[in-house]
Design an enzyme around this catalytic site. Structure first.
Site, mmCIF file in Angstrom:
data_model
loop_
_atom_site.group_PDB
_atom_site.id
_atom_site.type_symbol
_atom_site.label_atom_id
_atom_site.label_comp_id
_atom_site.label_asym_id
_atom_site.label_seq_id
_atom_site.Cartn_x
_atom_site.Cartn_y
_atom_site.Cartn_z
ATOM 1 C CB CYS A 96 -0.769 -0.156 1.301
ATOM 2 S SG CYS A 96 -1.916 -1.428 1.332
ATOM 3 C CG HIS A 124 -3.313 3.233 2.323
ATOM 4 N ND1 HIS A 124 -3.778 2.839 1.112
ATOM 5 C CD2 HIS A 124 -3.445 2.369 3.181
ATOM 6 C CE1 HIS A 124 -3.933 1.740 1.308
ATOM 7 N NE2 HIS A 124 -3.814 1.324 2.497
ATOM 8 C CG ASN A 167 -6.581 -0.994 1.520
ATOM 9 O OD1 ASN A 167 -5.886 -0.544 0.387
ATOM 10 N ND2 ASN A 167 -6.149 -1.540 2.528
HETATM 11 O O1 UT7 Z 1 -3.645 -1.459 3.700
HETATM 12 C C1 UT7 Z 1 -3.507 -2.583 4.249
HETATM 13 C C2 UT7 Z 1 -3.565 -2.294 5.660
HETATM 14 N N1 UT7 Z 1 -4.797 -3.051 6.286
HETATM 15 C C3 UT7 Z 1 -5.304 -2.469 7.283
HETATM 16 O O2 UT7 Z 1 -5.033 -1.173 7.715
HETATM 17 C C4 UT7 Z 1 -6.485 -3.350 8.013
HETATM 18 C C5 UT7 Z 1 -6.380 -3.022 9.340
HETATM 19 N N2 UT7 Z 1 -7.067 -3.862 10.253
HETATM 20 C C6 UT7 Z 1 -8.515 -3.459 10.122
HETATM 21 O O3 UT7 Z 1 -9.037 -2.736 9.864
HETATM 22 C C7 UT7 Z 1 -9.343 -4.485 11.005
HETATM 23 O O4 UT7 Z 1 -8.762 -5.271 11.770
HETATM 24 C C8 UT7 Z 1 -10.653 -5.312 10.380
HETATM 25 C C9 UT7 Z 1 -11.495 -4.195 9.604
HETATM 26 C C10 UT7 Z 1 -9.743 -5.843 9.171
HETATM 27 C C11 UT7 Z 1 -11.291 -6.105 11.198
HETATM 28 O O5 UT7 Z 1 -11.957 -5.197 12.121
HETATM 29 P P1 UT7 Z 1 -11.833 -5.658 13.724
HETATM 30 O O6 UT7 Z 1 -12.528 -4.698 14.522
HETATM 31 O O7 UT7 Z 1 -10.321 -5.839 13.871
HETATM 32 O O8 UT7 Z 1 -12.547 -7.293 13.892
HETATM 33 P P2 UT7 Z 1 -11.979 -8.526 14.310
HETATM 34 O O9 UT7 Z 1 -10.976 -9.199 13.386
HETATM 35 O O10 UT7 Z 1 -11.352 -8.433 15.896
HETATM 36 O O11 UT7 Z 1 -13.249 -9.467 14.443
HETATM 37 C C12 UT7 Z 1 -14.212 -9.012 15.367
HETATM 38 C C13 UT7 Z 1 -15.465 -9.952 15.131
HETATM 39 C C14 UT7 Z 1 -15.137 -11.586 15.202
HETATM 40 O O12 UT7 Z 1 -16.085 -12.175 15.558
HETATM 41 P P3 UT7 Z 1 -15.968 -12.922 17.128
HETATM 42 O O13 UT7 Z 1 -14.647 -13.674 17.035
HETATM 43 O O14 UT7 Z 1 -15.746 -11.768 18.093
HETATM 44 O O15 UT7 Z 1 -17.070 -13.372 17.272
HETATM 45 C C15 UT7 Z 1 -15.045 -11.639 13.824
HETATM 46 O O16 UT7 Z 1 -15.134 -13.057 13.436
HETATM 47 O O17 UT7 Z 1 -16.134 -9.626 13.943
HETATM 48 C C16 UT7 Z 1 -16.152 -10.880 13.140
HETATM 49 N N3 UT7 Z 1 -15.687 -10.631 11.903
HETATM 50 C C17 UT7 Z 1 -16.763 -10.172 10.965
HETATM 51 N N4 UT7 Z 1 -18.236 -10.022 11.058
HETATM 52 C C18 UT7 Z 1 -19.062 -9.763 9.997
HETATM 53 C C19 UT7 Z 1 -14.700 -10.470 11.025
HETATM 54 N N5 UT7 Z 1 -14.842 -10.038 9.933
HETATM 55 C C20 UT7 Z 1 -16.344 -9.957 9.657
HETATM 56 C C21 UT7 Z 1 -17.091 -9.592 8.623
HETATM 57 N N6 UT7 Z 1 -18.468 -9.468 8.650
HETATM 58 N N7 UT7 Z 1 -16.688 -9.263 7.327
#
Ligand code: UT7
Length: 336
Positions: free
Chosen positions: A122, A263, A293
């Site tokens: 990125c 970004h 993204n």
């Molecule tokens: O440009 C490259 C750099 N990349 C980034 O900057 C991305 C950085 N990371 C993020 O933006 C975030 O970590 C994400 C958007 C990818 C994920 O958000 P989060 O708040 O960190 O979610 P998480 O992975 O901690 O998941 C929280 C919950 C989980 O459920 P449980 O285990 O708490 O029951 C996930 O299974 O949300 C669930 N989950 C979803 N639910 C519905 C994860 N993805 C999804 C989804 N839809 N797409």
């Protein structure tokens, strides 16, 4: 060819910008149909509503990059043959041998310009902009085509809802050229990385490339994998730090910068950077809702939108900021 009478310390101007966007759109409602997710979750956690999706039968990294650079050249009133160098910032080139850049250069008539792909995920476009500024300022090149272009949807595993909802396709490009006014271009640059944390965001091509933390998970080779929360923490910290470093190094304050061109990885990351550095909404444009993204393409897409709307006037100061896999990060303060 570099003019033999042209020696060093030129100013650097962004002479034109352009886009190369695929027609196809992938909305949150489309994703709801193929995985266990919801529009509400995606919008709340990321700010994304839809992304562009290239059609593998019609589009390619090459076609999007060519379209963007062609558009940037016509915006600049220049021809491909005016370019000394083409840098194709991407991690999703159609091939590595030859590089995508060589074929884009050929497509726009930029021969015998130098051409190479720059792979810093990125951060690629801002890395490339820093290289272009340095080349032009030093007199090694007079005009450089700088592209950020990704075809990421072909690297998504749509059974992995944590990653696949984030990324989209597209391209943006800028033509950077020498200017008599030596104050124009970068006042300050940062082009950095730390490969010790490579495994937090990676694309495995075979079993041996899968790190410990991901061994138990189902993995589709060739698809992007991410430890989301680790990258989130890195991004929030690094974004704030990089902006603060740029301001400190130049003695500027947030209010001196007309636009922070950043970004687009997650709306929450951008909002935290704005809070930490007291940046008002109108100075940090967000378009992640429409594109998701797009990795290397996100910064040049924003740049093009701002220029098209007349929000970057000659003499204005802009700060470019990006971070991504590698881990990598890059920034500059640029006098437009
Ligand atoms: O440009 C490259 C750099 N990349 C980034 O900057 C991305 C950085 N990371 C993020 O933006 C975030 O970590 C994400 C958007 C990818 C994920 O958000 P989060 O708040 O960190 O979610 P998480 O992975 O901690 O998941 C929280 C919950 C989980 O459920 P449980 O285990 O708490 O029951 C996930 O299974 O949300 C669930 N989950 C979803 N639910 C519905 C994860 N993805 C999804 C989804 N839809 N797409």
């Amino acid at each position: 060819m570099t003019d033999p009478h042209f020696h060093g310390q030129a100013g650097v101007r962004i002479a034109g910008t352009g886009l190369g966007l695929p027609e196809g759109r992938l909305t949150n409602a489309d994703l709801e149909k193929i995985m266990d997710t919801s529009d509400e979750w995606i919008v709340q956690r990321t700010g994304i509503r839809e992304r562009r999706k290239a059609d593998p039968d019609q589009d390619s990294q090459l076609s999007m990059a060519t379209k963007a650079l062609d558009a940037a050249l016509s915006d600049a009133g220049m021809k491909g043959s005016d370019l000394d160098l083409v840098i194709n910032g991407t991690c999703s080139a159609d091939s590595t041998v030859p590089s995508g850049a060589c074929r884009v250069a050929a497509n726009v008539g930029a021969t015998p310009a130098g051409a190479f792909d720059l792979v810093a995920a990125c951060s690629s476009f801002v890395y490339a902009l820093n290289v272009a500024d340095t080349m032009v300022r030093s007199g090694r090149a007079k005009s450089v085509g700088v592209i950020g272009c990704e075809f990421l949807t072909r690297m998504m595993d749509y059974s992995d809802r944590r990653v696949s909802i984030l990324f989209g396709d597209g391209a943006g490009a800028a033509v950077v050229t020498a200017d008599e006014d030596t104050r124009r271009g970068c006042l300050w640059q940062m082009t950095e990385g730390d490969g010790r944390d490579w495994e937090k965001l990676y694309r495995p091509m075979d079993e041996s490339q899968i790190p410990e933390w991901d061994r138990e998970n189902p993995i589709q080779q060739g698809c992007i994998r991410m430890s989301g929360q680790d990258i989130y923490r890195f991004a929030v910290t690094k974004f704030g730090e990089v902006i603060a470093s740029g301001l400190e190094a130049t003695g500027l304050k947030s209010e001196d910068i007309s636009q922070f061109i950043c970004h687009q990885s997650n709306i929450r990351i951008l909002q935290k950077a704005m809070e930490r550095n007291e940046i008002p909404d109108e100075k940090l444009r967000i378009n992640i809702d429409r594109y998701g993204n797009t990795s290397a393409a996100s910064v040049p897409i924003i740049l093009h939108e701002l220029r098209s709307e007349g929000k970057l006037a000659a003499g204005d100061l802009a700060m470019f900021v990006a971070f991504g896999a590698g881990l990598t990060w890059a920034a500059n303060v640029w006098r437009v």
